[in-house]
Scaffold this motif. Structure first.
Motif, PDB file in Angstrom:
ATOM      1  N   LEU A 356       0.841  -1.207   0.000  1.00  0.00           N
ATOM      2  CA  LEU A 356       0.000   0.000   0.000  1.00  0.00           C
ATOM      3  C   LEU A 356       0.877   1.259   0.000  1.00  0.00           C
ATOM      4  O   LEU A 356       0.598   2.223  -0.721  1.00  0.00           O
ATOM      5  CB  LEU A 356      -0.942  -0.005   1.215  1.00  0.00           C
ATOM      6  CG  LEU A 356      -2.076  -1.058   1.141  1.00  0.00           C
ATOM      7  CD1 LEU A 356      -2.851  -1.113   2.453  1.00  0.00           C
ATOM      8  CD2 LEU A 356      -3.020  -0.762  -0.031  1.00  0.00           C
ATOM      9  N   GLY A 359       1.984   2.125  -3.398  1.00  0.00           N
ATOM     10  CA  GLY A 359       1.011   2.512  -4.424  1.00  0.00           C
ATOM     11  C   GLY A 359       0.034   1.441  -4.873  1.00  0.00           C
ATOM     12  O   GLY A 359      -0.710   1.661  -5.830  1.00  0.00           O
ATOM     13  N   ARG A 361      -3.407  -0.703  -4.930  1.00  0.00           N
ATOM     14  CA  ARG A 361      -4.786  -0.229  -4.680  1.00  0.00           C
ATOM     15  C   ARG A 361      -5.542  -1.331  -3.937  1.00  0.00           C
ATOM     16  O   ARG A 361      -5.636  -2.472  -4.413  1.00  0.00           O
ATOM     17  CB  ARG A 361      -5.440   0.045  -6.039  1.00  0.00           C
ATOM     18  CG  ARG A 361      -6.712   0.868  -5.960  1.00  0.00           C
ATOM     19  CD  ARG A 361      -6.984   1.522  -7.317  1.00  0.00           C
ATOM     20  NE  ARG A 361      -7.200   0.544  -8.375  1.00  0.00           N
ATOM     21  CZ  ARG A 361      -8.375   0.019  -8.694  1.00  0.00           C
ATOM     22  NH1 ARG A 361      -9.449   0.366  -8.017  1.00  0.00           N
ATOM     23  NH2 ARG A 361      -8.494  -0.858  -9.675  1.00  0.00           N
ATOM     24  N   LEU A 363      -8.569  -3.336  -2.864  1.00  0.00           N
ATOM     25  CA  LEU A 363      -9.917  -3.582  -3.397  1.00  0.00           C
ATOM     26  C   LEU A 363     -10.856  -4.050  -2.293  1.00  0.00           C
ATOM     27  O   LEU A 363     -12.026  -3.717  -2.276  1.00  0.00           O
ATOM     28  CB  LEU A 363      -9.861  -4.634  -4.514  1.00  0.00           C
ATOM     29  CG  LEU A 363      -9.027  -4.236  -5.738  1.00  0.00           C
ATOM     30  CD1 LEU A 363      -9.008  -5.364  -6.760  1.00  0.00           C
ATOM     31  CD2 LEU A 363      -9.567  -2.960  -6.378  1.00  0.00           C
ATOM     32  N   LEU A 378      -5.388  -6.928  -3.596  1.00  0.00           N
ATOM     33  CA  LEU A 378      -4.684  -5.693  -3.947  1.00  0.00           C
ATOM     34  C   LEU A 378      -4.429  -5.659  -5.450  1.00  0.00           C
ATOM     35  O   LEU A 378      -3.860  -6.609  -6.012  1.00  0.00           O
ATOM     36  CB  LEU A 378      -3.342  -5.637  -3.211  1.00  0.00           C
ATOM     37  CG  LEU A 378      -3.408  -5.473  -1.694  1.00  0.00           C
ATOM     38  CD1 LEU A 378      -2.067  -5.811  -1.064  1.00  0.00           C
ATOM     39  CD2 LEU A 378      -3.817  -4.059  -1.320  1.00  0.00           C
ATOM     40  N   ASP A 379      -4.853  -4.582  -6.094  1.00  0.00           N
ATOM     41  CA  ASP A 379      -4.605  -4.405  -7.528  1.00  0.00           C
ATOM     42  C   ASP A 379      -3.385  -3.480  -7.688  1.00  0.00           C
ATOM     43  O   ASP A 379      -2.965  -2.812  -6.726  1.00  0.00           O
ATOM     44  CB  ASP A 379      -5.860  -3.768  -8.166  1.00  0.00           C
ATOM     45  CG  ASP A 379      -5.808  -3.820  -9.691  1.00  0.00           C
ATOM     46  OD1 ASP A 379      -4.924  -4.501 -10.243  1.00  0.00           O
ATOM     47  OD2 ASP A 379      -6.664  -3.166 -10.328  1.00  0.00           O
ATOM     48  N   GLY A 380      -2.836  -3.486  -8.891  1.00  0.00           N
ATOM     49  CA  GLY A 380      -1.729  -2.564  -9.167  1.00  0.00           C
ATOM     50  C   GLY A 380      -0.466  -2.900  -8.395  1.00  0.00           C
ATOM     51  O   GLY A 380       0.338  -2.018  -8.094  1.00  0.00           O
TER      52      GLY A 380
END
Ligand code: NAP
Ligand code: G3H
Length: 498
Positions: A356, A359, A361, A363, A378-380
């Protein structure tokens, strides 16, 4: 009263403090008790003994002394003992499963599955053990040799097998070592995971009840950090079969020297999802692959590598499924239950926080009560984040978006681990081309990563393991060929034979 009656009587009251030595249940020696608490609510479940080096020596001497007579028994008799053990395990499945549920916080249905699967494993191994055989050779296949040189081989046991399973399957991953070792004629010294040793004790008592001679199956308790080095370097150990973390596996490999090793270690299994995948199927398998037993499985899906054009469609299927997972206590059969201890939960939290901060994201998830973590998606996630590489052993799933299959393969293979991978695509040709490039033991096409069925080969490359498990593969790993060569006199014909 039988051993099992004694023990099962005491466990139903949840208050045992026992050591099992040469098939005899004794009270834990005072001052050497290791307390086992429930990961769910901290209740004291029982105590096992921290064995001394002298006690370990005695266990190994006893095993080594009894092994030749065990190996001399007809294999059909050894197999029959495993069959009886399977019956007993099924008969006592609810008690053993209840112990698993309390001791390692595995949800009720999965605890029962672990016991039933172990009974199935025992039966299959009993059958397969009877089929273990050798080969024959004629010398004339090699230049300079003739057909009068005839070799044949059969398989012989390795002696005393040291079996060390991990906390997440203290019954099943013990049985998957003990059963092939025993049917092949070895003696076994089982060092159970400390958190898991009560469940392993129940299982061991049932094996003894089934007819495994007590000297042939030794139960050696104590923390791995205290007795591990002593055990793995013990001169009476003829083979080590270990499942656990890559760090412990590497340590054992360094110390053990010229002893055959079979190792199933950590993993960072990737699920590769392509644009043409059946997204509902992929999402269903990824969620169950990632979050069953709260992600505490070596074969858990530990990262998703999805191509950019497939990402939104996958998330659309994935997110509601993760949100539907129930979180709670194992006895309520929650999907996600407390992790094995607080340190494990701290480590998972550290990986989430790092992602986190860099950076990623969020969800869903990132909620915590003690060692109970909510399923987190967690995306990205990028290659700069620890979560892309480290094995959390907890309920968190990172999504890495990639350009194409080539990038997915590059990132998948950059891992230090090589246990399994999954590919979700309707294009079998593309999936096979990708599978061929993945540096892992097994690739699952359109299915989650998983060990079973248990007669399939199960292995890892790089830091994920050494050798292959799987019933026949384990039997081969726990035996060696014995070669006999006939050097026949050369005879011209049969005329002189009366
Ligand atoms: P672990 O800490 O390595 O412990 C595994 C076993 O080794 C336990 O019985 C432990 O005993 C014992 N041990 C600890 N230190 C030892 C030493 N110096 N010498 C000998 N034995 C020692 O692993 P874990 O936390 O139980 O399991 C989680 C890890 O195992 C994860 O990395 C997971 O991926 C891996 N795993 C792999 C597979 C697979 O098949 N590839 C399957 C399951 C788990 P104590 O409990 O007394 O410490
Ligand atoms: O944790 C490691 C086990 O070998 C995984 O087995 O895929 O049946 O859960 P599993």
């Amino acid at each position: 009263m039988t051993l099992a009656e004694t023990l099962f009587g005491s466990t139903s009251q949840g208050e045992y403090s026992l050591a099992l030595m040469n098939g005899e249940l004794r009270p834990c020696p005072v001052g050497r008790e290791i307390a086992i608490h429930s990961p769910t609510d901290g209740t004291l479940l029982g105590q096992v003994a921290a064995l001394t080096h002298d006690e370990i020596d005695a266990a190994l001497a006893s095993a080594a002394g009894a092994q030749p007579a065990w190996a001399e028994r007809p294999v059909e008799q050894r197999a029959a003992v495993l069959e009886r053990a399977a019956d007993l395990l099924l008969e006592h499945a609810p008690t053993v499963a209840r112990c698993l549920e309390r001791e390692i916080a595995k949800r009720r249905s999965d605890s029962l599955d672990e016991v039933r699967r172990s009974a199935d494993f025992l039966r299959f191994t009993a059958e397969e053990g009877k089929r273990l055989s050798g080969e024959s050779f004629f010398g004339d296949a090699f230049p300079g040799f003739k057909r009068n040189k005839i070799g044949f081989t059969y398989r012989v046991p390795l002696g005393v097998v040291l079996a060390i399973p991990p906390f997440n399957y203290p019954v099943n991953l013990a049985i998957s070592k003990i059963a092939p070792a025993l049917v092949a004629g070895n003696a076994v010294v089982l060092k159970p995971p400390t958190q898991g040793s009560l469940s392993a004790l129940l299982m061991t008592v049932l094996l003894l009840e089934a007819g495994v001679p007590p000297e042939v199956l030794q139960f050696v308790t104590g923390r791995g950090s205290d007795i591990g080095d002593y055990l793995v370097t013990h001169p009476r150990v003829g083979m080590i079969t270990f499942t656990g973390s890559s760090a412990t596996g590497r340590r054992i490999a360094r110390l053990a020297g010229m002893v055959p090793l079979l190792m199933e270690l950590g993993g960072k299994d990737a699920a590769v999802v392509l644009r043409d995948a059946d997204m509902a199927l992929a999402a269903k398998d990824i969620v169950s692959g990632a979050f069953s037993y709260s992600g505490q499985r070596c074969t858990a899906v530990k990262r998703v590598l999805v191509t950019e054009p497939a990402a939104e469609a996958l998330l659309h299927e994935l997110l509601p499924r993760v949100k539907r997972l129930t979180v709670g206590r194992p006895e309520d059969d929650a999907d996600v239950t407390p992790l094995i201890n607080h340190e494990a939960a701290d480590y998972v939290q550290e990986l989430i926080d790092d992602a986190l901060a860099r950076g990623a994201r969020l969800l869903v998830g990132n909620q915590r009560e003690g060692n109970l973590l909510w399923p987190t998606l967690l995306d990205g996630v990028t290659e700069a984040m620890r979560l892309a590489w480290e094995e959390p052993f907890g309920p968190v799933l990172p999504i890495l978006r990639v350009r194409d299959a080539a990038e997915a393969v590059r990132i998948a293979n950059a891992s230090e681990y090589g246990l399994q991978a999954a590919i979700f695509s309707r294009d079998v040709n593309a999936a096979l081309r990708i599978a061929a490039r993945l540096d892992v033991g097994t690739v699952q096409l359109n299915g989650k990563t998983a060990r079973g069925p248990d007669h399939f080969p199960f292995l890892g490359t790089k830091s994920s393991g050494l050798g292959a498990q799987g019933i026949r593969y384990s039997l081969e790993a726990m035996t060696r060929p014995k070669s006999i060569v006939f050097n026949l006199a050369e005879q011209a014909g049969l005329e002189e034979v009366a």
